[in-house]
Every structure is written in C-alpha cells, then in structure tokens.
Design a protein around this motif. Structure first.
Motif, mmCIF file in Angstrom:
data_model
loop_
_atom_site.group_PDB
_atom_site.id
_atom_site.type_symbol
_atom_site.label_atom_id
_atom_site.label_comp_id
_atom_site.label_asym_id
_atom_site.label_seq_id
_atom_site.Cartn_x
_atom_site.Cartn_y
_atom_site.Cartn_z
ATOM 1 N N GLY A 146 49.407 57.878 28.174
ATOM 2 C CA GLY A 146 50.325 57.327 27.178
ATOM 3 C C GLY A 146 50.473 55.829 27.220
ATOM 4 O O GLY A 146 51.501 55.289 26.802
ATOM 5 N N ILE A 147 49.433 55.119 27.699
ATOM 6 C CA ILE A 147 49.476 53.649 27.763
ATOM 7 C C ILE A 147 48.365 53.088 26.900
ATOM 8 O O ILE A 147 47.189 53.445 27.071
ATOM 9 C CB ILE A 147 49.291 53.156 29.221
ATOM 10 C CG1 ILE A 147 50.360 53.764 30.128
ATOM 11 C CG2 ILE A 147 49.350 51.626 29.271
ATOM 12 C CD1 ILE A 147 50.081 53.553 31.602
ATOM 13 N N LEU A 148 48.706 52.225 25.983
ATOM 14 C CA LEU A 148 47.712 51.590 25.122
ATOM 15 C C LEU A 148 47.384 50.199 25.646
ATOM 16 O O LEU A 148 48.274 49.356 25.809
ATOM 17 C CB LEU A 148 48.226 51.494 23.686
ATOM 18 C CG LEU A 148 48.341 52.823 22.927
ATOM 19 C CD1 LEU A 148 48.899 52.582 21.537
ATOM 20 C CD2 LEU A 148 46.995 53.519 22.827
ATOM 21 N N LEU A 149 46.086 49.965 25.899
ATOM 22 C CA LEU A 149 45.598 48.675 26.410
ATOM 23 C C LEU A 149 44.520 48.138 25.479
ATOM 24 O O LEU A 149 43.791 48.919 24.866
ATOM 25 C CB LEU A 149 44.985 48.841 27.803
ATOM 26 C CG LEU A 149 45.869 49.390 28.920
ATOM 27 C CD1 LEU A 149 45.026 49.675 30.151
ATOM 28 C CD2 LEU A 149 46.988 48.408 29.247
ATOM 29 N N ASN A 150 44.420 46.835 25.394
ATOM 30 C CA ASN A 150 43.299 46.217 24.686
ATOM 31 C C ASN A 150 42.296 45.692 25.714
ATOM 32 O O ASN A 150 42.589 44.728 26.428
ATOM 33 C CB ASN A 150 43.775 45.063 23.801
ATOM 34 C CG ASN A 150 44.217 45.520 22.428
ATOM 35 O OD1 ASN A 150 44.282 46.716 22.170
ATOM 36 N ND2 ASN A 150 44.529 44.591 21.557
ATOM 37 N N PRO A 151 41.112 46.311 25.805
ATOM 38 C CA PRO A 151 40.112 45.855 26.777
ATOM 39 C C PRO A 151 39.580 44.471 26.422
ATOM 40 O O PRO A 151 39.453 44.120 25.243
ATOM 41 C CB PRO A 151 39.017 46.914 26.671
ATOM 42 C CG PRO A 151 39.177 47.498 25.300
ATOM 43 C CD PRO A 151 40.645 47.458 25.009
ATOM 44 N N GLY A 152 39.258 43.693 27.446
ATOM 45 C CA GLY A 152 38.750 42.343 27.223
ATOM 46 C C GLY A 152 37.464 42.306 26.428
ATOM 47 O O GLY A 152 37.176 41.323 25.739
ATOM 48 N N SER A 153 36.691 43.397 26.472
ATOM 49 C CA SER A 153 35.386 43.418 25.804
ATOM 50 C C SER A 153 35.493 43.223 24.300
ATOM 51 O O SER A 153 34.569 42.716 23.671
ATOM 52 C CB SER A 153 34.660 44.734 26.103
ATOM 53 O OG SER A 153 35.450 45.836 25.687
ATOM 54 N N ILE A 154 36.612 43.621 23.677
ATOM 55 C CA ILE A 154 36.708 43.474 22.223
ATOM 56 C C ILE A 154 36.902 42.026 21.808
ATOM 57 O O ILE A 154 36.792 41.691 20.628
ATOM 58 C CB ILE A 154 37.832 44.356 21.625
ATOM 59 C CG1 ILE A 154 39.208 43.880 22.113
ATOM 60 C CG2 ILE A 154 37.595 45.813 21.935
ATOM 61 C CD1 ILE A 154 40.357 44.635 21.492
ATOM 62 N N TYR A 155 37.159 41.143 22.786
ATOM 63 C CA TYR A 155 37.331 39.720 22.484
ATOM 64 C C TYR A 155 36.130 38.876 22.910
ATOM 65 O O TYR A 155 36.167 37.653 22.816
ATOM 66 C CB TYR A 155 38.597 39.189 23.172
ATOM 67 C CG TYR A 155 39.830 39.973 22.789
ATOM 68 C CD1 TYR A 155 40.402 39.841 21.532
ATOM 69 C CD2 TYR A 155 40.407 40.888 23.682
ATOM 70 C CE1 TYR A 155 41.524 40.566 21.176
ATOM 71 C CE2 TYR A 155 41.524 41.616 23.329
ATOM 72 C CZ TYR A 155 42.078 41.455 22.076
ATOM 73 O OH TYR A 155 43.187 42.191 21.711
ATOM 74 N N THR A 156 35.086 39.538 23.399
ATOM 75 C CA THR A 156 33.917 38.785 23.866
ATOM 76 C C THR A 156 32.587 39.378 23.430
ATOM 77 O O THR A 156 31.545 38.748 23.577
ATOM 78 C CB THR A 156 33.893 38.719 25.414
ATOM 79 O OG1 THR A 156 33.768 40.055 25.929
ATOM 80 C CG2 THR A 156 35.153 38.086 25.963
ATOM 81 N N GLU A 157 32.586 40.607 22.933
ATOM 82 C CA GLU A 157 31.364 41.338 22.594
ATOM 83 C C GLU A 157 30.488 41.610 23.813
ATOM 84 O O GLU A 157 29.287 41.757 23.716
ATOM 85 C CB GLU A 157 30.541 40.599 21.524
ATOM 86 C CG GLU A 157 31.197 40.620 20.147
ATOM 87 C CD GLU A 157 30.271 40.135 19.046
ATOM 88 O OE1 GLU A 157 29.434 39.262 19.308
ATOM 89 O OE2 GLU A 157 30.380 40.634 17.922
ATOM 90 N N GLU A 158 31.096 41.631 24.975
ATOM 91 C CA GLU A 158 30.376 41.995 26.202
ATOM 92 C C GLU A 158 31.393 42.535 27.192
ATOM 93 O O GLU A 158 32.605 42.340 27.042
ATOM 94 C CB GLU A 158 29.642 40.777 26.790
ATOM 95 C CG GLU A 158 30.565 39.634 27.149
ATOM 96 C CD GLU A 158 29.814 38.379 27.546
ATOM 97 O OE1 GLU A 158 30.326 37.645 28.421
ATOM 98 O OE2 GLU A 158 28.739 38.119 26.984
ATOM 99 N N SER A 159 30.929 43.234 28.201
ATOM 100 C CA SER A 159 31.827 43.824 29.188
ATOM 101 C C SER A 159 32.418 42.731 30.082
ATOM 102 O O SER A 159 31.685 41.941 30.673
ATOM 103 C CB SER A 159 31.062 44.836 30.043
ATOM 104 O OG SER A 159 31.918 45.394 31.007
ATOM 105 N N VAL A 160 33.744 42.658 30.138
ATOM 106 C CA VAL A 160 34.415 41.694 31.010
ATOM 107 C C VAL A 160 35.546 42.403 31.737
ATOM 108 O O VAL A 160 36.202 43.281 31.166
ATOM 109 C CB VAL A 160 34.984 40.484 30.220
ATOM 110 C CG1 VAL A 160 33.878 39.641 29.648
ATOM 111 C CG2 VAL A 160 35.934 40.932 29.118
ATOM 112 N N PRO A 161 35.796 42.041 32.993
ATOM 113 C CA PRO A 161 36.859 42.698 33.764
ATOM 114 C C PRO A 161 38.223 42.105 33.425
ATOM 115 O O PRO A 161 38.875 41.455 34.252
ATOM 116 C CB PRO A 161 36.457 42.402 35.210
ATOM 117 C CG PRO A 161 35.760 41.075 35.128
ATOM 118 C CD PRO A 161 35.041 41.073 33.804
#
Length: 471
Positions: free
Chosen positions: A427-442
């Motif tokens: 039940g937790i919504l997060l925005n992953p960093g990848s959607i702001y870079t077009e690549e996998s980021v931690p």
C-alpha cells in the motif's frame, strides 16, 4: 504581383537565414537598404516592406544613427518561421501528448495507499474557506460566458503581469498566454514552434523524462549533468548539437532532485545560451514554495534578448484542479502560441480564469503562500527527522531549501523492480528514479507535501523493512 511577392519573401528568408546561422548576431547592423536592393535586383520599396515586416515580428529594430539592428535570434525567429507542416501536425501532436499523459496524472487514487510519490500539496493545505469566499464573491457578478480572447481573460493576465513584476520579472499582459496548466504550455511549444527531430537539452534526472510531450512530437531528449548548484552550464557547449536545439530547465526546487539553482549558475547558463543562440524554457512552477528564503532572480528577469519562455502555474501552490498556468515571452511568440491554442481548445476555462484572477488581484494568493510555506517547513522538519531515524544507514539525500521533493539515493544493492512491487503490495506508492532518467538508477523521488506525516513515517518505516529483507 506574384513576382514581387516572391522577391519580397526571398529578402525576408535571406535575413532570417543569416540571423539563424549566427552570421548576424544580436546587436549587429544588417546591410543597408541600397545594398540589399542591389543584391536582390529589386527597388527599395520591396526592401522597406520586407524590413517593416521583420520589425513587426520583433527580429529587427531601427536605431537612430546606427541603422537597422538585429534584436532577437531565438524564440521570435522560431515563431516567425514555424515548421512547414505545423498547421497539420499541431492538433495531432497535442492530442497524442495528452493521451500519453504523465506519471503524475496516472497515480492511484485509492484512499488506502500511502502516497509518497504524489507531486501536489495535501488536502489540509488546500484553502477551502477562502476558495468558497472567492466563489461566492464571483457568483454575485457572473454574466453568461463566451469564448475568451485567444491569450486568455485580460484581468487575469493583468494580475499575473503585476504579480510577476513584483517578483522582479517584468512582463506585460500582452506577453502572457493563459494555458490549462504548465503541461499544456509544453505541448503548445512542442507542437507549434519546434521542428521534428529537434534536441531538447535538460537536466538529468528531470521530470520531463516522465512525460511524452516532446517524444510524441519526434524530438530527442539529451540529459546534462547537475551538481548542487543546478545544471552544469559548461556541459551545454559540449553537448549542443545544432540550431534546432532548445534548453529546458527547472531552476527552482528542481523536480525530482529539489535542487535550487544559484544566481551565479543562472547567469552562467544564460550567458552560454546567448552565445549559442539556444532558446530556453524556464519551468518555474515551484518558485513560490521556498522555505529558507526567496530564490534567486528568474532566468526570464535576467534575459535581455527574448531567449527565455517562462512557464508559471497555480497547480503546485493553490489547486491543481483549477488547471491554470501561463507562458510569458516575446509578444510575437505568445501571439503564435495563442493562435495554436485557439485552434485546439478555444481557450482555458472561463470560470477558472476568473477564480484565479480574484485570488491573485485580491492579495489572497500571497497570504495563502505564506501559510503554505509555514506548513512545508513543518513537514520538511518532520520528514528529515523520519529519514534520519529510518534511512540514514541505507540512503543519502539533501535537505531541500523549498518545494516538497527529496531525491533519495539508496546506498544498498537491491532488485529495484521488486522493491517498488513489494512497496505497492503493502500500500505504498513510490516513484522510481528510473522514470526521470530513462535508465536504472538507485534512487526514489519522495514527496513530503501530500501524505500526512503519520503516513509518511509509516511508509518510510515499511520501506526500510522491505529493503533490509531484499538486499
């Protein structure tokens, strides 16, 4: 007549081409009427007619004792030389971009979710009582609505003009276009001013990567590095490609990193863009959400040559539901964008525009902003304490000077898709960093502006447990 018209257009195109290539930079004197007449084999009346049109477009200016001078070479030039098929493609590009939408617009709305991703203010910060007062005040004076003039409701444009002038950014009502949120502003610019295949230089990471506005119009995004002062201005020269490039930046409380660009960096960036004749879109929708102190002057206020198109909005400060934003720029550019907007939606909501005009002109808006800043400061203090308690050993972050976003950089290796999936299941919504870079980021973009602080703490505590179980 046809022959004269062709010669007249050749003169205009010749002058524009020399400005575009940089052969005639801002401040340079163009050849005399006599020389141009000899070059094209026409009489001087044809040259005078061409020059008068270019002056009306804002590209040239007659200066006493100096002759005719180039005064603009970016947005105004684009507005007077739109893509050859813009009439045919503008509407379809706008429709396509709207359908694709954004991450912000696709978030879940279930009440039971803890919204650590939502990019808007909490409902308890929404000024319900004042909004009711404004609506009641307007109800007594409403008349039947017709279509507004293409640039928007004049009293609203006047109120925004006065408001921006108080901020130090001088702009006239005729140089403002009311749009249905800043996103529509980006759609109008991409559809009507930029050529297919243009390159958009921007910060990396950037909110723009989570949109499809420019990609749907066939344009390329090229990310530039950032530091704690903002976009790396030196990288602009290194990555600049051609005259079909523009620069997009969020200098105040950047989305997603929360970074505030310094005044020194702003001046450096503007100087580089002037040298390269690189137009700038300044997305300044977070400007008024400062906590520690007012931000540096806007790029628009420092701009002397019409290089900057400025985006403002009430969505992040007052109410996203009003759908009121604005573009400020050279009048010729605003006229072009207003024409495109008229052809696509006949104008933003008349009621919303009147509500917004009442908020800004009455002083209620600025009083509300003081309340918003107080609430954000309390929320930031609590959010920092919660992150220190639960995430200090697992992640690092900077304390934002304003806004409500935190760029949480994880220090542990973990399957990130699994992390977001398990958070969602809990039940937790997060925005992953990848959607702001077009690549996998931690990294994770956190918001402390929407969820209650109790929910924020609960969500961060659960996030810690998920990370520890899966690293």
């Amino acid at each position: 007549m046809v022959q004269n018209q062709a010669k007249y257009e050749k003169v205009i195109n010749y002058i524009k081409e020399n400005i575009l290539k940089g052969d005639w930079p801002i401040g340079s004197k163009i050849p005399s009427q006599r020389k141009l007449a000899e070059l094209f084999g026409v009489n001087r009346s044809t040259i005078v007619t061409a020059l008068e049109e270019l002056k009306a477009d804002g590209l040239l200016e007659g200066v006493m004792g100096k002759g005719t001078i180039v005064v603009n070479n970016t947005w105004t030039l684009l507005a007077t030389s739109p893509p050859p098929d813009w009439n045919e493609t503008a509407s379809s590009n706008l429709t396509k971009a709207t359908q694709l939408g954004s991450v912000e617009g696709s978030e879940e709305h279930q009440d039971h979710f803890i919204q650590l991703s939502k990019g808007e203010l909490a409902q308890d910060i929404f000024p319900t009582d004042h909004m009711q007062q404004v609506m009641m005040r307007l109800a007594g004076s409403l008349e039947p609505f017709g279509y507004e003039e293409p640039k928007g409701f004049l009293p609203l444009r006047e109120a925004i003009s006065e408001y921006m002038n108080r901020q130090g950014t001088e702009v006239s009502p005729s140089s403002i276009l009311i749009v249905s949120g800043a996103l529509q502003g980006l759609q109008l610019i991409s559809a009507g001013l930029l050529y297919r295949g243009s390159t958009i230089l921007l910060e990396k990471p950037s909110y723009l990567y989570s949109l499809q506005v420019f990609q749907s119009a066939g344009m390329k995004l090229l990310g530039l590095p950032m530091d704690d002062q903002g976009m790396n201005a030196a990288a602009i020269k290194k990555h600049y490609e051609n005259e079909q490039s523009i620069l997009y930046t969020i200098p105040c409380f950047h989305n997603p990193t929360g970074i505030l660009m310094t005044e020194e960096r702003r001046r450096e960036l503007l100087n580089v863009c002037e040298q390269l004749r690189l137009p700038i879109i300044e997305d300044d929708i977070y400007r008024e959400l400062w906590i520690d102190g007012p931000p540096p002057p806007s790029l628009k206020s420092l701009d002397q040559h019409g290089h900057v198109l400025y985006l403002g909005s009430l969505s992040k400060t007052l109410s996203p539901g009003l759908r009121i934003g604005w573009i400020a720029g050279p009048e010729q550019v605003i006229d072009r964008l207003a024409d495109i907007k008229r052809q696509t939606d006949y104008g933003s909501s008349s009621l919303s525009q009147r509500v917004a005009a009442e908020w800004i002109s009455s002083g209620l808006y600025e009083n509300h902003l003081s309340f918003v800043r107080e609430q954000l400061e309390k929320r930031r203090t609590k959010a920092m304490q919660i992150l220190d308690d639960y995430m200090k050993d697992l992640a690092e972050w900077n304390v934002p000077a304003g806004g409500f976003l935190i760029w949480l950089k994880l220090k542990v290796k973990i399957p990130y898709k699994e992390l977001y999936s398990k958070a969602y299941q809990q039940g937790i919504l997060l925005n992953p960093g990848s959607i702001y870079t077009e690549e996998s980021v931690p990294a994770i973009r956190l918001s402390y502006g929407y969820a209650s602080m109790e929910d924020f703490e609960k969500g961060i505590k659960q996030l810690r447990e998920i990370i520890l179980k899966n690293r």
